[in-house]
Design an enzyme around this catalytic site. Structure first.
Site, short mmCIF file in Angstrom:
data_model
loop_
_atom_site.label_atom_id
_atom_site.label_comp_id
_atom_site.label_asym_id
_atom_site.label_seq_id
_atom_site.Cartn_x
_atom_site.Cartn_y
_atom_site.Cartn_z
CB CYS A 23 -1.09 0.08 1.12
SG CYS A 23 -0.88 -1.11 2.32
NE ARG B 173 1.79 -9.07 4.88
CZ ARG B 173 0.61 -9.04 4.82
NH1 ARG B 173 -0.09 -9.82 5.36
NH2 ARG B 173 0.11 -7.96 3.98
CD GLN C 27 -0.72 -8.50 0.13
OE1 GLN C 27 -0.21 -7.35 -0.17
NE2 GLN C 27 -1.69 -8.76 1.16
CG ASP D 276 -2.47 -5.35 -2.47
OD1 ASP D 276 -3.69 -5.34 -2.27
OD2 ASP D 276 -1.34 -4.90 -1.83
CG HIS E 19 -3.57 -0.06 -2.48
ND1 HIS E 19 -2.82 -0.91 -2.74
CD2 HIS E 19 -4.21 -0.65 -1.02
CE1 HIS E 19 -2.23 -1.73 -1.93
NE2 HIS E 19 -3.03 -1.36 -0.81
CE LYS F 15 -11.47 -8.34 8.60
NZ LYS F 15 -10.21 -9.01 8.67
CG HIS G 38 -5.94 -1.69 2.00
ND1 HIS G 38 -4.73 -1.63 1.80
CD2 HIS G 38 -6.31 -0.69 2.93
CE1 HIS G 38 -4.42 -0.59 2.79
NE2 HIS G 38 -5.51 0.07 3.22
#
Length: 644
Positions: free
Chosen positions: A336, A365, A383, A385, A387, A467, A513
């Site tokens: 992000c 991670r 990911q 991902d 945004h 979420k 996200h």
RNA sequence: GCCCAUGUAGCUCAGUCGGUAGAGCACAUCCUUGGUAAGGAUGAGGUCACCGGUUCAAAUCCGGUCGUGGGCUCCA
């Protein structure tokens, strides 16, 4: 007389003090036999509990979640008796029901072994045969303290300490020669707990706190009849057969090796091929759906993570920073902040929103060693991902669009059973109350407008926003969390994100996200287990394999391979001098969708004998017919198939 | 990170009481030309995860490290 309302709305009258067992018997013999407990109002009670006032009631059987809870809780007591009798001196901690089954935590004089489980099961069987009734007894806290003090049950005494202040009375349940501190309720007698299985031994901390004594936990599961237990065992075996770690090795899809490090995935050519197919599909669909693709680096200055706040609230999941020319840098745990930097690099106008930026972003991670698990829990993963930066008036539509998009992507992979959960504001949260309401409303509306049902996880949201989580159900009914759509009130503030509105002034954009597949690694693992390694034609690295019956037809087989490749079929040739049975066996274990057997007959008629994975004989086809068959399946589910 | 288990050939696994290592499959070579889930022979292949200790002697016993498995814990 009292009036009891049944779930169907009908009202029956009974004498005050009637028990659940009486009520069940009055409704039907079958129900009386299956009844485990009764729900009076919103409390679950023993069937022997006297009902003294009007109330809505529901007789609970194993078919209801609450009934199962009671059943498994009683099973935990049953197991505890067996364990303490087989291994005297074993102290009791707690033994609750869980999602599927139950466990009990013990402090035994010596660690349990697998052999012990069999002994415990045997004793449990004997106690079931006794058909001993579960009896509830209320007593004062002092009395309970004395009972457990005498027995030196220190964990029970601790529980009593905790109860003190909350309750005036303690309740005990006993059956056979066993007595335990317990709130209940329980099934009427041990005879109900007919079919059970002890599954595993595990370590667990007393009260789940590291530093507390470690207890020995035994997991088990039980059912009212043998058939359901057998189904359970079969389901486990089926799950074991589908284990992506074994299939990954067998099919040469991926590996995780000591040499490169725990939790770090090596994608072998076949796995990489499938990943590439997934990525191509993903990119295509994103570009068609209004997303722009971005890329970002794997490391960044530590300062960036200070601004984003990750060095604070996410520190324990990040790898340690490292020095680059006197500047500390950090391996990225998330994408992000980079997308935010892209946003900030330009003045953004309300006209240009929403910005939808997507990236297959590889993040790292730190996960503690003990939690790593195949592809499902790793330390480096990609990911899918994206945004979305948008205006408030765009939020609801954006969320809805993301939700639709997500469901259509799942459908393409054959996941059509998707469950949705909405996580709301937790106790510790940042941001304005009104923002949370707006966001939760937007999420809720998006779900409801699509006629979807959802579960609410009150307080389950992140501290920075509510979420939606999406779970797909696989071929054997297991749910997997994949997608997530999250509001973020935190990062736009921290980075002071703005756009210029119609009024010429700066406004704060909303940031969302979202990930659909979650992590490619994890999703790949799910796909492997869902398909049990038999990938659909559009993903299969090898769609077909030509098996020559004798070397005499190898020239024909080679020609066939060229023709099929030209027609866009991914086909391999096995022209080794092996028997056809052998080649078929190997192709079956490799889970190749189609086997093309060619011998003299096919060579003469310029055809192939098609066998599908699993053994189905599809008969003799011409090259064109077979290529057509492949083309008809060479695309995601529900997608129009592209012809080469 | 914690508890328990575990690590032997590419894979799946034997290996008893401490006496320097085995099978099947896979692989290589040769024979076999066989029609829908294993044809045959021969051969090669191991620093018994790694480091240290005990012992005349360690795959085996002890300690540590790493990995893996089942859990616990954590999960913006």
């Amino acid at each position: 007389m009292i009036k009891l309302t049944l779930p169907d709305g009908s009202v029956r009258e009974y004498a005050a003090g009637v028990t659940g067992a009486d009520v069940a018997a009055s409704i039907g013999a079958r129900l009386a036999k299956d009844a485990l407990a009764i729900k009076v109002g919103d409390r679950v009670r023993d069937l022997s509990w006297p009902i003294t006032a009007d109330a809505p009631i529901q007789i609970l059987t194993f078919d209801s979640p609450e009934g199962r809870e009671v059943f498994w809780h009683s099973s935990a007591h049953l197991m505890a008796q067996a364990v303490t009798e087989v291994l005297p001196g074993t102290k009791l901690a707690i033994g609750p029901p869980i999602e599927e089954g139950f466990y009990y935590d013990f402090d035994p004089p010596r660690p349990f072994t697998t052999d012990d489980l069999e002994k415990f099961e045997k004793r449990m069987g004997e106690i079931v045969a006794e058909d001993a009734p579960f009896v509830r007894k209320e007593c004062s806290l002092a009395e309970a303290r004395k009972t457990f003090g005498d027995r030196q049950e220190k964990y029970k005494l601790e529980i009593l300490e905790k109860i003190e202040g909350e309750e005036q009375q303690a309740s005990m349940y006993s059956h056979s020669r066993f007595q335990d501190l317990c709130r209940g309720p329980h099934v009427p007698s041990t005879g109900r707990l007919k079919s059970f299985k002890l599954l595993s031994i595990a370590g667990a901390y007393w009260r789940d706190a590291e530093g507390n004594p470690q207890l020995q936990r035994i997991y088990g599961v039980s059912f009212p009849d043998k058939k359901r237990l057998e189904e359970f065992v079969q389901r486990r075996e089926e799950a074991k057969k589908r284990d992506h770690r074994h299939l990954g090795k067998q099919l040469k899809l991926f590996s995780i090796q000591e040499g490169s490090g725990a939790g770090l995935v090596l994608w072998h050519p076949k796995g990489a091929f499938i990943r590439r197919k997934i990525e191509e599909f993903w990119y295509k669909r994103h570009q068609e759906s209004g997303y722009e693709l971005v890329y970002s680096p794997h490391i960044a200055r530590l300062k960036l993570w200070d601004v984003s706040g990750h060095t604070g609230f996410y520190a324990e999941n990040m790898f340690p920073p490292f020095d680059v020319e006197n500047n500390p840098h950090q391996l990225k745990p998330m994408n992000c902040p980079f997308h935010i930097l892209i946003y900030q690099s330009d003045l953004q106008s309300y006209r240009d929103l929403p910005k939808r930026w997507a990236e297959m972003g590889t993040v790292y991670r730190f996960e503690r060693g003990g939690v790593l698990h195949g592809l499902f829990r790793v330390r480096g993963f990609t990911q899918d991902d994206a945004h979305i930066f948008c205006r408030r008036d765009q939020v609801e539509e954006e969320i809805g669009t993301v939700l639709d998009f997500c469901l259509s992507i799942y459908g393409a992979f054959g996941f059509n059973d998707v469950s949705i959960s909405l996580s709301t504001r937790p106790a510790k949260a940042i941001g304005e109350e009104a923002d949370w309401q707006m966001a939760e409303e937007a999420l809720r509306n998006a779900i409801v407008r699509r006629g979807k049902t959802y579960k609410v996880d009150e307080g389950g949201g992140a501290f920075y926003g509510p979420k939606i989580d999406l779970h797909v159900k696989d071929a054997i009914g297991r749910p997997w969390q994949c997608g997530t759509i999250q509001f973020d009130f935190n990062l736009p503030e921290r980075f002071d994100l703005t756009y210029v509105g119609t009024d010429g002034k700066k406004h704060r954009p909303v940031m969302v996200h979202r990930a659909l597949l979650g992590s490619l690694e994890r999703f790949f693992g799910i796909l492997i287990e869902h398909h049990a390694g038999v990938f659909p034609v559009w993903l299969a690295p090898e769609q077909a394999i030509i098996l020559s019956v004798t070397e005499k037809v190898n020239d024909y087989a080679a020609q066939l391979q060229r023709e099929l490749e030209t027609a866009g079929v991914r086909v391999r040739l096995d022209d080794r001098p092996e028997k056809i049975g052998m080649k078929i066996r190997e192709a079956e274990t490799l889970k190749i969708p189609y086997m093309l057997v060619v011998g003299d007959r096919e060579s003469q008629s310029h055809s192939v004998a098609v066998r599908a994975h699993g053994g189905q004989d599809l008969g003799t086809k011409s090259v064109a017919e077979f290529a057509e068959l492949i083309h008809s399946q060479d695309g995601p589910a529900g997608d129009s198939v592209t012809q080469p």
